[in-house]
Design a protein around this motif. Structure first.
Motif, PDB file in Angstrom:
ATOM      1  N   ASN C  75       3.374  10.847   0.155  1.00  0.00           N
ATOM      2  CA  ASN C  75       2.331   9.822   0.137  1.00  0.00           C
ATOM      3  C   ASN C  75       1.542   9.751   1.434  1.00  0.00           C
ATOM      4  O   ASN C  75       0.636   8.935   1.552  1.00  0.00           O
ATOM      5  CB  ASN C  75       2.938   8.457  -0.190  1.00  0.00           C
ATOM      6  CG  ASN C  75       3.387   8.376  -1.638  1.00  0.00           C
ATOM      7  OD1 ASN C  75       2.991   9.214  -2.462  1.00  0.00           O
ATOM      8  ND2 ASN C  75       4.215   7.400  -1.957  1.00  0.00           N
ATOM      9  N   GLY C  78       0.621  14.551   1.728  1.00  0.00           N
ATOM     10  CA  GLY C  78       0.643  15.352   0.520  1.00  0.00           C
ATOM     11  C   GLY C  78       1.896  16.216   0.450  1.00  0.00           C
ATOM     12  O   GLY C  78       2.201  16.779  -0.595  1.00  0.00           O
TER      13      GLY C  78
ATOM     14  N   MET D   1       1.552  17.971  -2.198  1.00  0.00           N
ATOM     15  CA  MET D   1       2.060  17.663  -3.518  1.00  0.00           C
ATOM     16  C   MET D   1       2.031  16.145  -3.745  1.00  0.00           C
ATOM     17  O   MET D   1       2.017  15.391  -2.788  1.00  0.00           O
ATOM     18  CB  MET D   1       3.506  18.151  -3.607  1.00  0.00           C
ATOM     19  CG  MET D   1       3.605  19.621  -3.273  1.00  0.00           C
ATOM     20  SD  MET D   1       5.166  19.958  -2.481  1.00  0.00           S
ATOM     21  CE  MET D   1       4.857  21.603  -1.836  1.00  0.00           C
ATOM     22  N   ALA D   2       2.075  15.780  -5.009  1.00  0.00           N
ATOM     23  CA  ALA D   2       2.033  14.361  -5.346  1.00  0.00           C
ATOM     24  C   ALA D   2       0.873  13.660  -4.652  1.00  0.00           C
ATOM     25  O   ALA D   2       0.996  12.554  -4.156  1.00  0.00           O
ATOM     26  CB  ALA D   2       3.354  13.662  -4.989  1.00  0.00           C
ATOM     27  N   ASP D   3      -0.258  14.349  -4.579  1.00  0.00           N
ATOM     28  CA  ASP D   3      -1.424  13.780  -3.902  1.00  0.00           C
ATOM     29  C   ASP D   3      -2.026  12.653  -4.705  1.00  0.00           C
ATOM     30  O   ASP D   3      -2.581  12.884  -5.779  1.00  0.00           O
ATOM     31  CB  ASP D   3      -2.501  14.864  -3.732  1.00  0.00           C
ATOM     32  CG  ASP D   3      -2.236  15.744  -2.521  1.00  0.00           C
ATOM     33  OD1 ASP D   3      -2.038  15.176  -1.443  1.00  0.00           O
ATOM     34  OD2 ASP D   3      -2.241  16.970  -2.680  1.00  0.00           O
ATOM     35  N   PRO D   5      -4.527   9.726  -3.580  1.00  0.00           N
ATOM     36  CA  PRO D   5      -5.177   9.115  -2.416  1.00  0.00           C
ATOM     37  C   PRO D   5      -5.086   7.600  -2.431  1.00  0.00           C
ATOM     38  O   PRO D   5      -4.949   6.967  -1.396  1.00  0.00           O
ATOM     39  CB  PRO D   5      -6.623   9.584  -2.550  1.00  0.00           C
ATOM     40  CG  PRO D   5      -6.784   9.958  -3.986  1.00  0.00           C
ATOM     41  CD  PRO D   5      -5.452  10.411  -4.456  1.00  0.00           C
ATOM     42  N   GLN D   7      -2.713   5.757  -3.625  1.00  0.00           N
ATOM     43  CA  GLN D   7      -1.378   5.459  -3.133  1.00  0.00           C
ATOM     44  C   GLN D   7      -1.345   5.580  -1.626  1.00  0.00           C
ATOM     45  O   GLN D   7      -0.842   4.737  -0.926  1.00  0.00           O
ATOM     46  CB  GLN D   7      -0.372   6.441  -3.720  1.00  0.00           C
ATOM     47  CG  GLN D   7      -0.045   6.168  -5.177  1.00  0.00           C
ATOM     48  CD  GLN D   7       1.267   6.818  -5.562  1.00  0.00           C
ATOM     49  OE1 GLN D   7       1.753   7.688  -4.876  1.00  0.00           O
ATOM     50  NE2 GLN D   7       1.850   6.383  -6.650  1.00  0.00           N
ATOM     51  N   ARG D   8      -1.919   6.688  -1.153  1.00  0.00           N
ATOM     52  CA  ARG D   8      -1.814   6.950   0.268  1.00  0.00           C
ATOM     53  C   ARG D   8      -2.473   5.850   1.093  1.00  0.00           C
ATOM     54  O   ARG D   8      -1.926   5.385   2.084  1.00  0.00           O
ATOM     55  CB  ARG D   8      -2.460   8.300   0.569  1.00  0.00           C
ATOM     56  CG  ARG D   8      -1.988   8.877   1.880  1.00  0.00           C
ATOM     57  CD  ARG D   8      -2.620  10.203   2.130  1.00  0.00           C
ATOM     58  NE  ARG D   8      -2.239  11.166   1.111  1.00  0.00           N
ATOM     59  CZ  ARG D   8      -2.799  12.362   1.021  1.00  0.00           C
ATOM     60  NH1 ARG D   8      -3.758  12.720   1.838  1.00  0.00           N
ATOM     61  NH2 ARG D   8      -2.415  13.190   0.087  1.00  0.00           N
ATOM     62  N   HIS D   9      -3.638   5.411   0.650  1.00  0.00           N
ATOM     63  CA  HIS D   9      -4.319   4.399   1.447  1.00  0.00           C
ATOM     64  C   HIS D   9      -3.618   3.053   1.360  1.00  0.00           C
ATOM     65  O   HIS D   9      -3.430   2.373   2.349  1.00  0.00           O
ATOM     66  CB  HIS D   9      -5.782   4.305   1.014  1.00  0.00           C
ATOM     67  CG  HIS D   9      -6.490   5.595   1.235  1.00  0.00           C
ATOM     68  ND1 HIS D   9      -7.631   5.949   0.587  1.00  0.00           N
ATOM     69  CD2 HIS D   9      -6.163   6.649   2.021  1.00  0.00           C
ATOM     70  CE1 HIS D   9      -8.001   7.155   0.981  1.00  0.00           C
ATOM     71  NE2 HIS D   9      -7.112   7.603   1.843  1.00  0.00           N
ATOM     72  N   LYS D 173       5.234   0.974   0.556  1.00  0.00           N
ATOM     73  CA  LYS D 173       4.643   0.636  -0.731  1.00  0.00           C
ATOM     74  C   LYS D 173       3.326   1.380  -0.828  1.00  0.00           C
ATOM     75  O   LYS D 173       2.475   1.175   0.021  1.00  0.00           O
ATOM     76  CB  LYS D 173       4.405  -0.877  -0.854  1.00  0.00           C
ATOM     77  CG  LYS D 173       5.670  -1.710  -0.784  1.00  0.00           C
ATOM     78  CD  LYS D 173       6.430  -1.721  -2.098  1.00  0.00           C
ATOM     79  CE  LYS D 173       7.779  -2.441  -1.961  1.00  0.00           C
ATOM     80  NZ  LYS D 173       8.860  -1.602  -1.418  1.00  0.00           N
ATOM     81  N   PRO D 174       3.080   2.248  -1.764  1.00  0.00           N
ATOM     82  CA  PRO D 174       4.022   2.620  -2.806  1.00  0.00           C
ATOM     83  C   PRO D 174       5.020   3.629  -2.278  1.00  0.00           C
ATOM     84  O   PRO D 174       4.681   4.500  -1.481  1.00  0.00           O
ATOM     85  CB  PRO D 174       3.131   3.293  -3.853  1.00  0.00           C
ATOM     86  CG  PRO D 174       2.056   3.916  -3.042  1.00  0.00           C
ATOM     87  CD  PRO D 174       1.834   2.997  -1.871  1.00  0.00           C
TER      88      PRO D 174
END
Lengths: 255, 255, 255, 255
Positions: C75, C78, D1-3, D5, D7-9, D173-174
């Motif tokens: 997360n 990537g 992987m599991a990209d 964005p 979620q990332r932000h 989170k997440p």
């Protein structure tokens, strides 16, 4: 880990409506199908788990066969495949008496049929061959120097582990959804990976009774295994009831 | 376990619209891509599964290679990678005849190409080398004392386990979503971990035919394996149809 | 299996907006953090994967260490942890050039630092000790009788398997969400479980270069491994582009 | 992987309200239940992990027993089962001081009770038997030639791996939801699969203190293990705070 406070609080009580809609009339096709699935699942789990002879694969085959057949059964019968699971959910108020009795009967029948499959498909194995037959829990697999009370203690501890996963992942709402069959299977892998050397790691009365009925093995120790599974069922239910409340069918539910 | 009554009830019938939109015209690029993915997936699964020589890793490499290539293929072709899966879903009314035939042809081609990869990349292996070549199901891997009917029974039981997971996790709605490839792979690990000692654990006609075509091995027993896989396909479909209803393409569907 | 037609159709094209918002300016703290995470993840993956000596645990430690560090990094950066992943997503149009170059540099630095950790924490291991040092891909681990072109073929096939999982689970939308790190790790377990006996199962240029730089090992064969990883990157990208379309940064994207 | 964005932000900052509602007053039944669950989980994890004697199953039993008991505890107590987890989340501002102290006390009590179960259920094992008792981290299991600083380094690296998974999957989170217990368990499998040969792979002060208290073993090296676990806790918290910000209880939180 997996800290989700909303989950946790909602998890503190069980939703009665959800549970009540969880089973159908005994005369319904849905319940008949559930019985059939419990029979087939317990049969195949017993068959695969009993025939593994490689020491390294023993715990894996048993745990993964359980996981896989619980996946197959979960959305139909709930995927008990184990009288200890049915008995524990019964006394905790999550499953009605008559349904539970029929589930357990079909689980025992499935395990017997599974042991018959073993007799039919493994060369050199025959019905009534006694202790040492594949899948038996008898004196030939009990670890050296283990007393009967230690045998009892191991089976209680291991079955309690398996049932705790069943409650936390599969009965509690929210549980862990489709992780439940995998987690239950992995709990058997972990237990069989260590306790297997001492007790063979039954964790399931059907797994004891099926081979006993077909091969006449372990008749002197079977009661120890089964009593341990029943005590673990009571223990796991007690702790779950303390943590999350009784099921909707329990006489204590209004407490 | 995993008791969700709403899931269970919705699971009792299959949504026809969902299934019908599940495939495209044979002339579409989408279907061409699906054929390509079935070819590549079956090729790589056959290649990886055939070359493992370590006894401990045999079931793991086969099961995990299957899981991994089903993950890669699932959202494109459905990730069958096994003529028994395609045949079973065909007779149950979930996949049309011509699509199924093309799938199976590409699966066989993929398995043959996978066996050719084995011949090219493993030192000491050559095309046409006969029984004992990597990935072959022949008399050299059949367990001592196993009769042909026992061989048949083992392959039926194991393939039935794999197909039950496919139906419960991947065809039923709700199934277990992205758990499906993992559960299918683990079912192969469990079966190969015990039945592998008796039959080699094929569970897939393409895995039998690919090496047979390339190495000329197992020609005397291949029909037993394949008939077992087909019977398991019929069994698994029958039970699924009884539990959850026929697929929308089945002539029995209106029953 | 896992047949979901809606997923499949949505999966036919990649959402450009989603991809473009997928990275930040090189000068942003978010990107700096991503670089740090790629460095730490590749370092720890190299360290854990290089130090395992037990034959049974070799594939498991490597695959699970990869899964676990991709979970930790997914997360944030990537979770590439592999120049082949970064290179493949670059040429497919999913990641910009300069970002990719910096990722790859940090991955190599991480692998070198991981090999230094090996030198520091394993008794009897020292910098510059040459072929046979832990984690090296050199002539001491290449299987007997394997030609250079077979070595090349094995590494292409295995890396292609890993990258196919990355694309199908992690790049495609919908992929398989939080299953991606697990599936990627299990693909390494499956490959290392069979191809490990022939090539050591690198599947990652950083895993080759890190030990090479620290221990001066495998200097004669490193280029074979790395060229194989690059070819697999091109192959996996080509197939993904054919199936699901180019990434939004690709010059071919409007095709 | 599991990209992903989005979620990332969203992952860049921790939601204070979510965290604050994450615990209850120390006098509440909810917190009492959490303490009980930490006690039972650590007890059973210690018991199962300590009794495994098979070399192949050592890492698996420990990792899967951890996964399984974290599944059981996750939605109730958060499933720490490890003072290093509690200490790290405390110093990072995710858990209050008094709650943390009580958690750690109950974890140590659970581990001691687990070691007592070992003494009671394993033939030939007795309280106070000294170095070499099951589950002990003492000179009999430390790899040949490993210096104390290397022992320290291994335990830091391995515990840091486990805690990174806890933060990325369970605190951020997440995170990765119900994958967290599995990923945490698999991180222990990976670490124990390699570092186990050098340090026995404790990664948890309670696992060191429980057997030490019951069997009087490893008294000369226990402080090295525990200091390593505490340093890893500080390291993992520092990196998480740099990447995603301090927890809401941290004095640095407004930074």
């Amino acid at each position: 880990m997996a800290d989700n406070p909303k989950q946790r609080h909602r998890g503190a009580h069980v939703d009665a409506e959800t549970v009540f809609s969880n089973y159908q009339a005994i005369t319904s096709k849905t319940f008949l199908v559930s019985l059939m699935v419990e029979f087939i699942g317990t049969m195949m789990f017993t068959f695969l788990g009993s025939t593994v002879t490689d020491k390294v694969f023993g715990p894996w085959v048993n745990g993964l066969a359980l996981a896989v057949w619980v996946y197959s059964a979960a959305n139909i019968s709930g995927g008990h495949l184990n009288p200890a699971v049915t008995f524990s959910t019964l006394i905790c108020g999550f499953y009605p008496v008559l349904h539970s009795v029929l589930y357990v009967i079909l689980q025992f029948c499935g395990a017997i049929m599974g042991a018959l499959l073993v007799a039919g498909l493994v060369p050199g194995v025959s019905v009534g061959m006694g202790d040492g037959a594949p899948g038996c829990f008898d004196s030939t697999i009990i670890g050296k120097g283990l007393s009967h009370s230690q045998l009892f203690g191991w089976e209680v501890g291991m079955t309690f582990t398996l049932l705790s996963v069943v409650y936390a992942c599969g009965v509690a709402k929210p549980g862990h959804g489709s992780f439940t069959p995998l987690a239950v299977g992995l709990s058997l892998v972990a237990c069989a990976g260590t306790g297997g050397q001492w007790t063979g790691a039954a964790l399931n009365p059907a797994r004891v009774v099926g081979p006993l009925a077909v091969f006449k093995c372990g008749t002197d120790v079977a009661y120890i295994y089964i009593l341990a599974h029943l005590l673990a069922a009571v223990l796991a239910c007690s702790i779950f009831a303390f943590v999350s409340g009784w099921g909707p069918l329990s006489p204590f539910q209004s407490m």
